[in-house]
Design a protein around this motif. Structure first.
Motif: not given
Length: 173
Positions: A23, A26, A29-30, A164, A166
């Protein structure tokens, strides 16, 4: 630790990534500039353990760097072109010579060696098609063994998403 060793370590479970690590990656990255306290809150940790996880991910080479996504439109019109390159010969020296030339051309922002009917895929960013053609002329004049090239002008961005993580972790099982 080399990239290959690092990838094997992750896939073989030597570097453990739990749901919170995934998490964190993720989110970063954004939102690379997210305050650490906010990141900690979003992954349900206190700041110190979150910071320790970040440091572990950095040390393991999973987080390579932090950066900003710059809007190309802020600089006016730009032209993005994907280019397939096929080399005349496939000796080690030919690949080395081509790659050295590409490394010196700032407009070539990505270069990927690929398998199949072509040798390389380039992503080129210039202000217009004339500047793109100037780049191609310089590449051909450098005599780095280009046999042929195919240009694909980008007419619109449909998807530009973070990796992605995950899915990769699940696929690497």
């Amino acid at each position: 630790m080399s990239d290959l060793v690092r990838r094997r370590a992750i896939r073989q479970g030597q570097i453990k990534l739990d749901d919170r690590d995934i998490k964190i990656l993720s989110i970063l990255q954004r939102e690379g500039r997210i305050p650490k306290a906010t990141l900690a809150e979003r992954v349900n940790l206190t700041p110190t353990p979150c910071w320790e996880r970040l440091k572990r991910l950095e040390h393991a080479g999973i987080i390579e760097s932090y950066g900003a996504r710059v809007s190309l439109r802020a600089f006016g019109p730009v032209t993005i072109v994907f280019v397939q390159i096929e080399l005349q010969s496939h000796q080690t020296e030919d690949f080395t010579r081509f790659q050295a030339a590409v490394a010196d051309m700032a407009e070539i922002v990505e270069c990927w060696a690929v398998g199949g009917g072509i040798d390389y895929m380039l992503k080129v960013v210039t202000r217009d098609l004339e500047a793109y053609q100037d780049l191609i002329d310089r590449l051909l004049a450098a005599q780095v063994g280009v046999k042929r090239y195919y240009s694909y002008v980008v007419t619109g961005a449909i998807k530009d998403a973070p990796v992605p993580i995950e899915t990769l972790i699940g696929a690497g099982g």
